[in-house]
Design an enzyme around this catalytic site. Structure first.
Site, PDB file in Angstrom:
ATOM      1  N   ASP A 213      21.184 -15.748  48.767  1.00 32.01           N
ATOM      2  CA  ASP A 213      20.229 -16.864  48.719  1.00 32.01           C
ATOM      3  C   ASP A 213      20.902 -18.117  48.143  1.00 32.01           C
ATOM      4  OD1 ASP A 213      18.079 -15.230  49.650  1.00 32.01           O
ATOM      5  OD2 ASP A 213      18.006 -14.330  47.659  1.00 32.01           O
ATOM      6  N   HIS A 240      13.893 -11.720  46.186  1.00 31.39           N
ATOM      7  CA  HIS A 240      14.666 -11.818  47.430  1.00 31.39           C
ATOM      8  C   HIS A 240      13.797 -11.438  48.635  1.00 31.39           C
ATOM      9  CE1 HIS A 240      17.966 -11.832  50.210  1.00 31.39           C
ATOM     10  NE2 HIS A 240      17.697 -10.583  50.556  1.00 31.39           N
TER      11      HIS A 240
HETATM   12  P1  NAD Z   1      23.663  -0.852  58.356  1.00 29.11           P
HETATM   13  O1  NAD Z   1      22.649   0.010  59.025  1.00 29.11           O
HETATM   14  O2  NAD Z   1      24.672  -1.534  59.202  1.00 29.11           O
HETATM   15  O3  NAD Z   1      24.462  -0.009  57.263  1.00 29.11           O
HETATM   16  C1  NAD Z   1      23.815   0.778  56.331  1.00 29.11           C
HETATM   17  C2  NAD Z   1      24.705   1.942  55.992  1.00 29.11           C
HETATM   18  O4  NAD Z   1      24.036   2.732  55.014  1.00 29.11           O
HETATM   19  C3  NAD Z   1      25.029   2.854  57.187  1.00 29.11           C
HETATM   20  O5  NAD Z   1      26.407   3.024  57.324  1.00 29.11           O
HETATM   21  C4  NAD Z   1      24.344   4.156  56.825  1.00 29.11           C
HETATM   22  O6  NAD Z   1      25.012   5.299  57.295  1.00 29.11           O
HETATM   23  C5  NAD Z   1      24.368   4.075  55.310  1.00 29.11           C
HETATM   24  N1  NAD Z   1      23.430   4.991  54.677  1.00 29.11           N
HETATM   25  C6  NAD Z   1      22.187   5.363  55.067  1.00 29.11           C
HETATM   26  N2  NAD Z   1      21.706   6.284  54.220  1.00 29.11           N
HETATM   27  C7  NAD Z   1      22.651   6.473  53.269  1.00 29.11           C
HETATM   28  C8  NAD Z   1      22.739   7.295  52.122  1.00 29.11           C
HETATM   29  N3  NAD Z   1      21.745   8.124  51.768  1.00 29.11           N
HETATM   30  N4  NAD Z   1      23.864   7.248  51.396  1.00 29.11           N
HETATM   31  C9  NAD Z   1      24.876   6.416  51.740  1.00 29.11           C
HETATM   32  N5  NAD Z   1      24.849   5.617  52.806  1.00 29.11           N
HETATM   33  C10 NAD Z   1      23.747   5.661  53.564  1.00 29.11           C
HETATM   34  O7  NAD Z   1      22.863  -1.906  57.469  1.00 29.11           O
HETATM   35  P2  NAD Z   1      23.444  -3.241  56.767  1.00 29.11           P
HETATM   36  O8  NAD Z   1      23.318  -4.377  57.693  1.00 29.11           O
HETATM   37  O9  NAD Z   1      24.759  -2.909  56.176  1.00 29.11           O
HETATM   38  O10 NAD Z   1      22.342  -3.452  55.614  1.00 29.11           O
HETATM   39  C11 NAD Z   1      22.234  -2.559  54.540  1.00 29.11           C
HETATM   40  C12 NAD Z   1      21.080  -2.933  53.621  1.00 29.11           C
HETATM   41  O11 NAD Z   1      21.336  -4.188  52.970  1.00 29.11           O
HETATM   42  C13 NAD Z   1      19.749  -3.138  54.344  1.00 29.11           C
HETATM   43  O12 NAD Z   1      18.706  -2.557  53.587  1.00 29.11           O
HETATM   44  C14 NAD Z   1      19.577  -4.643  54.398  1.00 29.11           C
HETATM   45  O13 NAD Z   1      18.239  -5.045  54.510  1.00 29.11           O
HETATM   46  C15 NAD Z   1      20.179  -5.023  53.076  1.00 29.11           C
HETATM   47  N6  NAD Z   1      20.589  -6.427  52.935  1.00 29.11           N
HETATM   48  C16 NAD Z   1      20.375  -7.030  51.729  1.00 29.11           C
HETATM   49  C17 NAD Z   1      20.774  -8.333  51.532  1.00 29.11           C
HETATM   50  C18 NAD Z   1      20.575  -8.995  50.208  1.00 29.11           C
HETATM   51  O14 NAD Z   1      20.709 -10.220  50.117  1.00 29.11           O
HETATM   52  N7  NAD Z   1      20.315  -8.278  49.132  1.00 29.11           N
HETATM   53  C19 NAD Z   1      21.380  -9.041  52.573  1.00 29.11           C
HETATM   54  C20 NAD Z   1      21.596  -8.407  53.784  1.00 29.11           C
HETATM   55  C21 NAD Z   1      21.186  -7.072  53.962  1.00 29.11           C
HETATM   56  C1  LMR Z   2      19.020 -11.402  54.064  1.00 20.73           C
HETATM   57  O1  LMR Z   2      18.487 -12.210  53.293  1.00 20.73           O
HETATM   58  O2  LMR Z   2      19.792 -11.761  54.962  1.00 20.73           O
HETATM   59  C2  LMR Z   2      18.766  -9.932  53.883  1.00 20.73           C
HETATM   60  O3  LMR Z   2      17.749  -9.714  52.936  1.00 20.73           O
HETATM   61  C3  LMR Z   2      18.518  -9.218  55.165  1.00 20.73           C
HETATM   62  C4  LMR Z   2      17.197  -9.532  55.786  1.00 20.73           C
HETATM   63  O4  LMR Z   2      16.512  -8.588  56.184  1.00 20.73           O
HETATM   64  O5  LMR Z   2      16.857 -10.700  55.918  1.00 20.73           O
END
Ligand code: NAD
Ligand code: LMR
Length: 376
Positions: A213, A240
């Site tokens: 953010d 967030h």
């Molecule tokens: P993705 O699906 O590409 O990757 C997620 C990974 O987690 C996969 O490789 C999957 O196998 C793994 N996984 C699932 N269950 C698991 C477990 N029990 N133990 C270990 N690994 C496990 O998703 P992504 O794009 O990498 O996003 C991951 C998370 O981050 C999502 O929840 C997304 O919303 C979040 N996110 C948060 C922010 C933030 O600003 N905080 C920003 C972007 C994404």
């Molecule tokens: C973001 O801000 O990009 C993450 O929280 C992923 C989402 O779902 O928007």
């Protein structure tokens, strides 16, 4: 550089009882066992070969921190692993996921940077992945598709975060945790409840990652001001998700002022940044590359603070007494023990005060949902 008790050189091998010559630390089989450890991850792969595990660099170099990425094979996890492998403060990098870690680990481990990389696959190897870690970064869990809110991820991701945090409580209760998995507004309270139940909770060590953010706010404000984003710092507080993401445009550094139209445009764009990416990716996931960049930046700030650097301040969603809510994102001063000081909001204008009320209402519900999940 940090002086960590668990990074001292391994003691000399004990005398061998058989007539076989003792394996010398620099023997070819020792070196092969060490560098190939990630190819068949097991809790103590070297021991199976009769070789002592080297907790840090075997050749006496680079003391540093041990970092685990949980969800390392995912869209965020892979570039984040790459960026942490580039970080000179990392001596050992553990990559854990339920799929594909052997490939990701082999790939990242060929980078000629300091950190030793080891891969861990599936729940049976979670404890080995976590044991001895100083910093655990968690991007595990489902991402959004167009039309979904972050809260729509709760049912899947709450259980994932709970089980991973149970592993942290058991295997590295003193580690600092950077939690990325959505919905962050609820997953941080879930993690706190897990640690409370395990008797290991230290609010300073649990940090929800909201750095993306701030990165977005810096980028969009820099565009409006026509300056380099690296010279801009926008505090983003609250949480967030949607209206809980509250950029404090009255506190931008360098000091500047915006028209009402600019404030409306910037606030909406910052709050909607995640959805902007989800829609552009059209079903292929959410922000991964910018998130990996933001997580690596935040992880590096935590490591510098753990080393003892002074004046490390970042926004993060943490246990907080800044408002009446138990968790809230503000600037925090990072130190050896994590979020050592939660900084106040500072003066808000009328627009920001109204935004704060909306943010608090939604945040309260998300926090309660996380707590209820753990106590049902
Ligand atoms: P993705 O699906 O590409 O990757 C997620 C990974 O987690 C996969 O490789 C999957 O196998 C793994 N996984 C699932 N269950 C698991 C477990 N029990 N133990 C270990 N690994 C496990 O998703 P992504 O794009 O990498 O996003 C991951 C998370 O981050 C999502 O929840 C997304 O919303 C979040 N996110 C948060 C922010 C933030 O600003 N905080 C920003 C972007 C994404
Ligand atoms: C973001 O801000 O990009 C993450 O929280 C992923 C989402 O779902 O928007």
């Amino acid at each position: 550089p940090p002086s960590r008790a668990n990074c001292s050189p391994p003691p000399p091998p004990p005398p061998q009882p058989t007539s076989q010559p003792a394996m010398q630390p620099d023997s070819a089989s020792h070196r092969i066992a060490r560098v190939a450890a990630h190819l068949s991850p097991s809790p103590r792969p070297q021991m199976e070969e009769g070789v002592r595990p080297a907790p840090c660099r075997a050749k006496g170099g680079a003391p540093g921190f041990k970092v685990a990425v949980l969800g390392a094979a995912g869209g965020i996890g892979q570039p984040l692993s790459l960026l942490m492998k580039l970080n000179p403060l990392v001596s050992v990098l553990h990559l854990y996921d339920v799929v594909n870690t052997p490939g990701v680990t082999a790939d990242v481990s060929h980078m000629d940077t300091t950190a030793v990389v080891r891969g861990f696959l599936g729940p049976n190897q979670l404890e080995a992945a976590l044991t001895g870690m100083d910093l655990v970064i968690i991007p595990a869990g489902l991402p959004r598709k167009p039309g979904m809110t972050r809260d729509d991820l709760f049912n899947k991701n709450a259980g994932i975060v709970r089980s991973l945090c149970e592993g942290v409580a058991k295997c590295c209760p003193n580690a600092i945790v950077n939690l990325i998995s959505n919905p962050v507004n609820s997953t941080v309270p879930i993690a706190a409840e897990v640690f409370k139940k395990a008797g290991t909770y230290d609010p300073k060590r649990l940090l929800g990652v909201t750095t993306l953010d701030v990165a977005r706010a810096n980028t969009f404000v820099a565009e409006v001001l026509g300056i380099d984003p690296k010279d801009v710092n926008v505090p983003v507080v609250g949480g967030h998700a949607g209206v809980t993401i509250l950029p404090l445009l009255s506190q931008v550094h360098p000091p500047c002022s915006f028209t009402p139209d600019e404030i409306s445009y910037l606030t909406k764009r910052i709050q909607n940044g995640g959805t902007e990416v989800v829609e552009a990716k059209a079903g292929a996931g959410s922000a991964t590359l910018s998130m990996a960049f933001a997580a690596a930046k935040f992880g590096d700030a935590c490591l510098r603070a753990m080393r003892g650097d002074a004046g490390v301040v970042e926004c993060s969603y943490v246990a907080s007494a800044v408002t009446e809510l138990p968790f809230f994102a503000t600037k925090v001063r990072l130190g050896r023990a994590g979020a050592e000081e939660v900084l106040p909001l500072g003066p808000l204008n009328d627009f920001e005060r109204a935004g704060l009320e909306m943010a608090k209402k939604e945040l309260m519900e998300s926090i309660q949902k996380g707590i209820d999940f753990m106590n049902k």
